[in-house]
Write a protein that holds these residues in place. Structure first.
Motif, PDB file in Angstrom:
ATOM      1  N   MET A 121      48.104  54.015  33.986  1.00 20.14           N
ATOM      2  CA  MET A 121      48.962  52.953  34.507  1.00 20.14           C
ATOM      3  C   MET A 121      48.336  52.314  35.750  1.00 20.14           C
ATOM      4  N   CYS A 122      47.844  53.136  36.654  1.00 24.33           N
ATOM      5  CA  CYS A 122      47.237  52.613  37.887  1.00 24.33           C
ATOM      6  C   CYS A 122      45.991  51.783  37.591  1.00 24.33           C
ATOM      7  N   THR A 123      45.195  52.234  36.637  1.00 28.27           N
ATOM      8  CA  THR A 123      43.996  51.487  36.263  1.00 28.27           C
ATOM      9  C   THR A 123      44.377  50.127  35.680  1.00 28.27           C
ATOM     10  N   GLY A 124      45.363  50.125  34.790  1.00 29.55           N
ATOM     11  CA  GLY A 124      45.833  48.862  34.222  1.00 29.55           C
ATOM     12  C   GLY A 124      46.396  47.942  35.292  1.00 29.55           C
ATOM     13  N   LEU A 125      47.152  48.514  36.221  1.00 32.39           N
ATOM     14  CA  LEU A 125      47.736  47.709  37.294  1.00 32.39           C
ATOM     15  C   LEU A 125      46.654  47.120  38.197  1.00 32.39           C
ATOM     16  N   ALA A 126      45.653  47.911  38.517  1.00 32.10           N
ATOM     17  CA  ALA A 126      44.562  47.409  39.363  1.00 32.10           C
ATOM     18  C   ALA A 126      43.861  46.228  38.693  1.00 32.10           C
ATOM     19  N   GLN A 127      43.632  46.345  37.399  1.00 29.85           N
ATOM     20  CA  GLN A 127      42.963  45.252  36.686  1.00 29.85           C
ATOM     21  C   GLN A 127      43.876  44.031  36.572  1.00 29.85           C
ATOM     22  N   LEU A 128      45.170  44.263  36.375  1.00 29.54           N
ATOM     23  CA  LEU A 128      46.108  43.136  36.329  1.00 29.54           C
ATOM     24  C   LEU A 128      46.148  42.415  37.672  1.00 29.54           C
ATOM     25  N   CYS A 129      46.070  43.159  38.743  1.00 32.00           N
ATOM     26  CA  CYS A 129      46.029  42.541  40.075  1.00 32.00           C
ATOM     27  C   CYS A 129      44.755  41.719  40.250  1.00 32.00           C
ATOM     28  N   ARG A 130      43.651  42.231  39.749  1.00 30.56           N
ATOM     29  CA  ARG A 130      42.396  41.471  39.827  1.00 30.56           C
ATOM     30  C   ARG A 130      42.496  40.176  39.027  1.00 30.56           C
ATOM     31  N   ILE A 131      43.095  40.258  37.841  1.00 30.84           N
ATOM     32  CA  ILE A 131      43.259  39.062  37.004  1.00 30.84           C
ATOM     33  C   ILE A 131      44.155  38.050  37.718  1.00 30.84           C
ATOM     34  N   ALA A 132      45.274  38.529  38.260  1.00 34.43           N
ATOM     35  CA  ALA A 132      46.209  37.632  38.956  1.00 34.43           C
ATOM     36  C   ALA A 132      45.541  36.991  40.171  1.00 34.43           C
ATOM     37  N   HIS A 133      44.788  37.776  40.905  1.00 35.30           N
ATOM     38  CA  HIS A 133      44.102  37.242  42.084  1.00 35.30           C
ATOM     39  C   HIS A 133      43.081  36.183  41.678  1.00 35.30           C
ATOM     40  N   TYR A 134      42.334  36.445  40.628  1.00 36.97           N
ATOM     41  CA  TYR A 134      41.346  35.474  40.153  1.00 36.97           C
ATOM     42  C   TYR A 134      42.034  34.174  39.737  1.00 36.97           C
ATOM     43  N   ARG A 135      43.103  34.308  38.984  1.00 40.57           N
ATOM     44  CA  ARG A 135      43.785  33.104  38.493  1.00 40.57           C
ATOM     45  C   ARG A 135      44.471  32.344  39.626  1.00 40.57           C
ATOM     46  N   TYR A 136      44.917  33.051  40.635  1.00 38.32           N
ATOM     47  CA  TYR A 136      45.516  32.390  41.796  1.00 38.32           C
ATOM     48  C   TYR A 136      44.449  31.640  42.595  1.00 38.32           C
ATOM     49  N   GLN A 137      43.289  32.262  42.740  1.00 34.74           N
ATOM     50  CA  GLN A 137      42.197  31.652  43.501  1.00 34.74           C
ATOM     51  C   GLN A 137      41.507  30.527  42.732  1.00 34.74           C
ATOM     52  N   ASN A 138      41.632  30.539  41.414  1.00 34.79           N
ATOM     53  CA  ASN A 138      40.974  29.542  40.561  1.00 34.79           C
ATOM     54  C   ASN A 138      42.018  28.884  39.656  1.00 34.79           C
ATOM     55  N   PRO A 139      42.741  27.907  40.179  1.00 35.62           N
ATOM     56  CA  PRO A 139      43.807  27.287  39.384  1.00 35.62           C
ATOM     57  C   PRO A 139      43.310  26.640  38.093  1.00 35.62           C
ATOM     58  N   ASP A 140      42.038  26.305  38.036  1.00 31.18           N
ATOM     59  CA  ASP A 140      41.495  25.678  36.831  1.00 31.18           C
ATOM     60  C   ASP A 140      40.851  26.699  35.886  1.00 31.18           C
ATOM     61  N   TRP A 141      41.277  27.948  35.957  1.00 33.43           N
ATOM     62  CA  TRP A 141      40.672  29.007  35.146  1.00 33.43           C
ATOM     63  C   TRP A 141      40.819  28.743  33.654  1.00 33.43           C
ATOM     64  N   GLU A 142      41.927  28.123  33.234  1.00 35.00           N
ATOM     65  CA  GLU A 142      42.119  27.841  31.807  1.00 35.00           C
ATOM     66  C   GLU A 142      41.093  26.836  31.305  1.00 35.00           C
ATOM     67  N   THR A 143      40.814  25.829  32.104  1.00 35.77           N
ATOM     68  CA  THR A 143      39.834  24.816  31.717  1.00 35.77           C
ATOM     69  C   THR A 143      38.453  25.443  31.576  1.00 35.77           C
TER      70      THR A 143
END
Length: 133
Positions: free
Chosen positions: A103-125
């Motif tokens: 669970m902690c490993t999954g949460l850490a990676q989810l936080c990394r994903i969220a941080h990346y997407r927050y820092q890069n609003p154009d990540w979908e493009t």
């Protein structure tokens, strides 16, 4: 009775004969525990630690290459099974601990994903452009 079961029983008997006598006093109750090394309740979580190893190895991957779905599944199953391991009989603290770390490993990676997407609003493009090139 299959040959694999006979082999496993022979290994357990050999362990009782050679390993048990040399165990320190504090480890002897664990050897014969209902979730001890002579049961599947021990070996399944032992192998499951590889999921944590894989999750830790993913820390080296760029966050934009991580799978949201995979890490959500790791987080959710880790959370669900951590709780379940504490209500089953026999209570399996070893399995609970491995699921907690999944669970902690999954949460850490989810936080990394969220941080990346927050820092890069154009990540979908960027993702669409990479898949079409």
């Amino acid at each position: 009775m299959g040959p694999h079961r006979l082999l496993y029983q022979a290994l357990c008997k050999a362990g009782d004969k050679f390993v048990y006598p040399v165990l320190p006093a504090f480890a002897k109750p664990a050897w014969n525990h209902a979730a001890g090394p002579k049961t599947v309740f021990f070996w399944a979580p032992t192998i499951k630690w590889t999921l944590i190893g894989a999750g830790l190895a993913d820390l080296a991957r760029p966050a934009d290459k991580l799978s949201l779905y995979q890490n959500s599944a790791l987080f959710a199953t880790g959370a669900i099974w951590t709780r379940y391991c504490l209500v089953i009989t026999p209570i399996n603290y070893y399995l609970s601990s491995v699921n907690f770390f999944v669970m902690c490993t999954g949460l850490a990676q989810l936080c990394r994903i969220a941080h990346y997407r927050y820092q890069n609003p154009d990540w979908e493009t960027k993702e669409i452009m990479e898949t079409h090139n």
